[in-house]
Design a protein around this motif. Structure first.
Motif, PDB file in Angstrom:
ATOM      1  N   SER A   1      80.074  80.201  31.381  1.00 37.35           N
ATOM      2  CA  SER A   1      80.607  79.004  31.707  1.00 37.35           C
ATOM      3  C   SER A   1      80.301  78.012  30.911  1.00 37.35           C
ATOM      4  O   SER A   1      79.529  78.452  30.061  1.00 37.35           O
ATOM      5  CB  SER A   1      80.250  78.787  33.380  1.00 37.35           C
ATOM      6  OG  SER A   1      79.379  78.649  33.050  1.00 37.35           O
TER       7      SER A   1
ATOM      8  N   GLN B   1      77.468  81.752  43.391  1.00 38.15           N
ATOM      9  CA  GLN B   1      78.020  83.242  42.896  1.00 38.15           C
ATOM     10  C   GLN B   1      77.210  83.881  42.861  1.00 38.15           C
ATOM     11  O   GLN B   1      77.288  85.043  42.960  1.00 38.15           O
ATOM     12  CB  GLN B   1      79.941  82.666  42.279  1.00 38.15           C
ATOM     13  CG  GLN B   1      80.541  83.632  42.174  1.00 38.15           C
ATOM     14  CD  GLN B   1      81.797  83.524  42.445  1.00 38.15           C
ATOM     15  OE1 GLN B   1      81.823  83.793  40.780  1.00 38.15           O
ATOM     16  NE2 GLN B   1      82.233  82.930  42.919  1.00 38.15           N
TER      17      GLN B   1
ATOM     18  N   HIS C   1      83.557  87.851  33.535  1.00 41.83           N
ATOM     19  CA  HIS C   1      83.640  87.172  34.008  1.00 41.83           C
ATOM     20  C   HIS C   1      83.536  85.258  33.494  1.00 41.83           C
ATOM     21  O   HIS C   1      82.482  85.470  33.719  1.00 41.83           O
ATOM     22  CB  HIS C   1      82.760  86.714  35.965  1.00 41.83           C
ATOM     23  CG  HIS C   1      83.603  86.201  37.283  1.00 41.83           C
ATOM     24  ND1 HIS C   1      83.701  86.779  38.002  1.00 41.83           N
ATOM     25  CD2 HIS C   1      84.951  85.368  36.995  1.00 41.83           C
ATOM     26  CE1 HIS C   1      84.849  85.841  38.661  1.00 41.83           C
ATOM     27  NE2 HIS C   1      84.719  85.312  38.346  1.00 41.83           N
TER      28      HIS C   1
ATOM     29  N   HIS D   1      84.712  81.513  33.683  1.00 48.21           N
ATOM     30  CA  HIS D   1      85.268  80.313  34.470  1.00 48.21           C
ATOM     31  C   HIS D   1      85.237  78.932  34.381  1.00 48.21           C
ATOM     32  O   HIS D   1      84.741  78.560  33.217  1.00 48.21           O
ATOM     33  CB  HIS D   1      83.202  79.787  34.762  1.00 48.21           C
ATOM     34  CG  HIS D   1      83.005  81.701  35.821  1.00 48.21           C
ATOM     35  ND1 HIS D   1      82.908  81.425  37.989  1.00 48.21           N
ATOM     36  CD2 HIS D   1      82.161  82.228  35.955  1.00 48.21           C
ATOM     37  CE1 HIS D   1      82.487  82.337  37.516  1.00 48.21           C
ATOM     38  NE2 HIS D   1      82.155  82.880  37.125  1.00 48.21           N
TER      39      HIS D   1
ATOM     40  N   SER E   1      88.135  83.482  36.618  1.00 44.00           N
ATOM     41  CA  SER E   1      88.389  82.449  37.813  1.00 44.00           C
ATOM     42  C   SER E   1      88.474  80.810  37.579  1.00 44.00           C
ATOM     43  O   SER E   1      88.515  80.131  36.463  1.00 44.00           O
ATOM     44  CB  SER E   1      86.635  82.308  38.563  1.00 44.00           C
ATOM     45  OG  SER E   1      86.464  83.569  38.982  1.00 44.00           O
TER      46      SER E   1
ATOM     47  N   MET F   1      89.465  77.298  38.578  1.00 45.82           N
ATOM     48  CA  MET F   1      89.139  77.023  39.399  1.00 45.82           C
ATOM     49  C   MET F   1      89.401  75.075  40.192  1.00 45.82           C
ATOM     50  O   MET F   1      89.406  74.636  41.265  1.00 45.82           O
ATOM     51  CB  MET F   1      87.632  75.840  38.871  1.00 45.82           C
ATOM     52  CG  MET F   1      87.071  77.244  38.422  1.00 45.82           C
ATOM     53  SD  MET F   1      86.732  78.243  39.245  1.00 45.82           S
ATOM     54  CE  MET F   1      84.324  78.003  39.320  1.00 45.82           C
TER      55      MET F   1
ATOM     56  N   THR G   1      92.437  90.650  36.193  1.00 41.21           N
ATOM     57  CA  THR G   1      91.987  89.734  37.678  1.00 41.21           C
ATOM     58  C   THR G   1      92.128  88.786  36.986  1.00 41.21           C
ATOM     59  O   THR G   1      90.728  87.725  36.250  1.00 41.21           O
ATOM     60  CB  THR G   1      91.032  90.092  38.435  1.00 41.21           C
ATOM     61  OG1 THR G   1      91.421  91.472  38.154  1.00 41.21           O
ATOM     62  CG2 THR G   1      91.456  90.013  39.486  1.00 41.21           C
TER      63      THR G   1
ATOM     64  N   ILE H   1      90.753  85.134  39.144  1.00 36.79           N
ATOM     65  CA  ILE H   1      90.683  84.625  40.731  1.00 36.79           C
ATOM     66  C   ILE H   1      91.240  83.146  40.920  1.00 36.79           C
ATOM     67  O   ILE H   1      90.964  82.550  39.404  1.00 36.79           O
ATOM     68  CB  ILE H   1      89.271  84.865  41.167  1.00 36.79           C
ATOM     69  CG1 ILE H   1      89.220  86.484  40.477  1.00 36.79           C
ATOM     70  CG2 ILE H   1      89.060  84.099  42.025  1.00 36.79           C
ATOM     71  CD1 ILE H   1      87.948  86.652  40.938  1.00 36.79           C
TER      72      ILE H   1
ATOM     73  N   LYS I   1      91.352  79.749  44.120  1.00 39.25           N
ATOM     74  CA  LYS I   1      91.416  79.314  44.860  1.00 39.25           C
ATOM     75  C   LYS I   1      91.448  79.056  46.120  1.00 39.25           C
ATOM     76  O   LYS I   1      90.743  79.014  47.520  1.00 39.25           O
ATOM     77  CB  LYS I   1      89.770  78.279  44.685  1.00 39.25           C
ATOM     78  CG  LYS I   1      88.885  78.769  43.571  1.00 39.25           C
ATOM     79  CD  LYS I   1      87.716  79.698  43.543  1.00 39.25           C
ATOM     80  CE  LYS I   1      87.178  79.942  42.401  1.00 39.25           C
ATOM     81  NZ  LYS I   1      86.679  81.522  42.771  1.00 39.25           N
TER      82      LYS I   1
ATOM     83  N   ASN J   1      85.511  80.546  46.501  1.00 35.02           N
ATOM     84  CA  ASN J   1      84.112  80.250  46.534  1.00 35.02           C
ATOM     85  C   ASN J   1      82.769  80.315  47.934  1.00 35.02           C
ATOM     86  O   ASN J   1      83.656  79.872  49.002  1.00 35.02           O
ATOM     87  CB  ASN J   1      82.761  78.677  45.692  1.00 35.02           C
ATOM     88  CG  ASN J   1      83.823  79.447  44.503  1.00 35.02           C
ATOM     89  OD1 ASN J   1      84.204  80.609  43.709  1.00 35.02           O
ATOM     90  ND2 ASN J   1      84.118  77.816  44.138  1.00 35.02           N
TER      91      ASN J   1
ATOM     92  N   LEU K   1      84.153  90.329  44.965  1.00 35.13           N
ATOM     93  CA  LEU K   1      83.812  90.639  43.942  1.00 35.13           C
ATOM     94  C   LEU K   1      83.911  91.758  43.219  1.00 35.13           C
ATOM     95  O   LEU K   1      84.334  92.221  42.039  1.00 35.13           O
ATOM     96  CB  LEU K   1      82.706  89.479  43.637  1.00 35.13           C
ATOM     97  CG  LEU K   1      83.537  87.781  43.271  1.00 35.13           C
ATOM     98  CD1 LEU K   1      81.976  86.852  43.186  1.00 35.13           C
ATOM     99  CD2 LEU K   1      84.560  87.487  42.885  1.00 35.13           C
TER     100      LEU K   1
END
Length: 313
Positions: free
Chosen positions: A7, A22, A66, A68, A87, A89, A114, A116, A118, A136, A304
């Motif tokens: 991230s 997380q 993962h 972000h 992910s 956001m 995958t 994700i 929110k 989250n 997760l």
């Protein structure tokens, strides 16, 4: 299981507290989590991290990577990471159609395992069937009801004034602080009581529970959101809420007394809702609703973990 969180590392204190939260939840569930901060601004700034990231991943073995936010996911993709979970956001999928097309292109070409999002609103905006909705979670050990007088004293807020919390940096244009200010100006004319607006600008993350507990009401006027953590944190602390209909706020607060969502961005309507929230005059049952909605840290962590485990199938 070993997972790498990638991230932005551009924040003043490093990794975004939401992402740390997380990661900590996963660690408590027995997952080994490492963090790789991306340092750089804009597309080119992120792309400078590709080669160092590729070397780091090759030197270590991870069951899942993962990423972000979308820019991070682009860099991770070009670093040729396998078993990639992304992910998005909020702002990622609320950008232009061209930007969403770039996200879809990367997801297809680099076979993101995958995606994700929110909220349902983000899912509808992205229009990718492989996306899954996982908001989250909330750390209920940190965000909990505290004595209001103690919090007012700790923060130095005036207990004789109405204290409204704007849970964002007012300098971020998408948060629309100007609308919040106009609504409070209307409210001040209506009630004739001094009102202070407090904001999250350079506020240490460990201080935010005191803000929620000292506030008479939380006011959100964002132009877009995914699943705003501030709303869930305010709920966990039992703070009354007034918000425009953004992200999943209406869904999260549905049926919760002391919380009001406006379908318009009219300052007068927001002022009327603020008046109703102040008249409510007590803590809400938002904490119970967070638990019943499965939005605690531990329950989100289990979702997760299931995603990471499915990567091996």
């Amino acid at each position: 299981m070993k997972v790498l969180f990638v991230s932005s590392g551009n924040k003043l204190n490093g990794i975004n507290p939401i992402i740390l939260n997380q990661g900590n939840a996963l660690i408590h569930a027995g997952v080994e989590v490492e963090y790789y901060p991306i340092v750089g601004k804009g597309f080119l700034g992120y792309m400078k991290n590709i080669l160092p990231l590729r070397r780091y991943i090759r030197a270590n073995r991870f069951d899942a990577v993962h990423a972000h936010y979308s820019l991070t996911a682009f860099a991770v993709s070009l670093a040729r990471c396998k078993n990639l979970v992304v992910s998005l956001m909020g702002s990622d999928v609320k950008a232009s159609k061209k930007y969403k097309a770039v996200i879809k292109c990367f997801a297809f070409l680099f076979r993101w395992k995958t995606i994700i999002v929110k909220s349902q609103d983000m899912y509808n905006s992205l229009r990718m069937h492989k996306a899954v909705i996982i908001p989250n979670g909330v750390d209920l050990d940190r965000f909990k009801p505290l004595d209001k007088s103690d919090c007012l004293c700790k923060l130095g807020w005036d207990k004789n004034k109405v204290n409204i919390l704007f849970p964002a940096n007012p300098n971020r244009p998408e948060k629309d602080f100007a609308l919040a200010q106009r609504a409070v100006d209307v409210l001040t004319q209506q009630v004739g009581t001094p009102i202070d607006i407090h904001v999250f600008e350079n506020v240490p993350n460990d201080q935010t529970p005191y803000y929620y507990n000292a506030a008479d009401v939380v006011l959100m006027t964002s132009k877009w959101e995914g699943s705003p953590n501030a709303i869930k944190e305010a709920m966990a602390c039992g703070c009354p809420i007034v918000s425009v209909d953004v992200g999943d706020v209406a869904e999260r607060t549905a049926g919760l007394e002391g919380c009001f969502v406006s379908n318009s961005r009219d300052p007068k309507e927001l002022a009327d809702l603020l008046s109703r929230a102040l008249a409510y005059g007590k803590r809400t049952d938002g904490r119970k609703l967070i638990v019943n909605s499965g939005l605690t840290n531990d329950l989100v962590a289990q979702k997760l973990i299931q995603i990471y485990q499915n990567l091996k199938k």
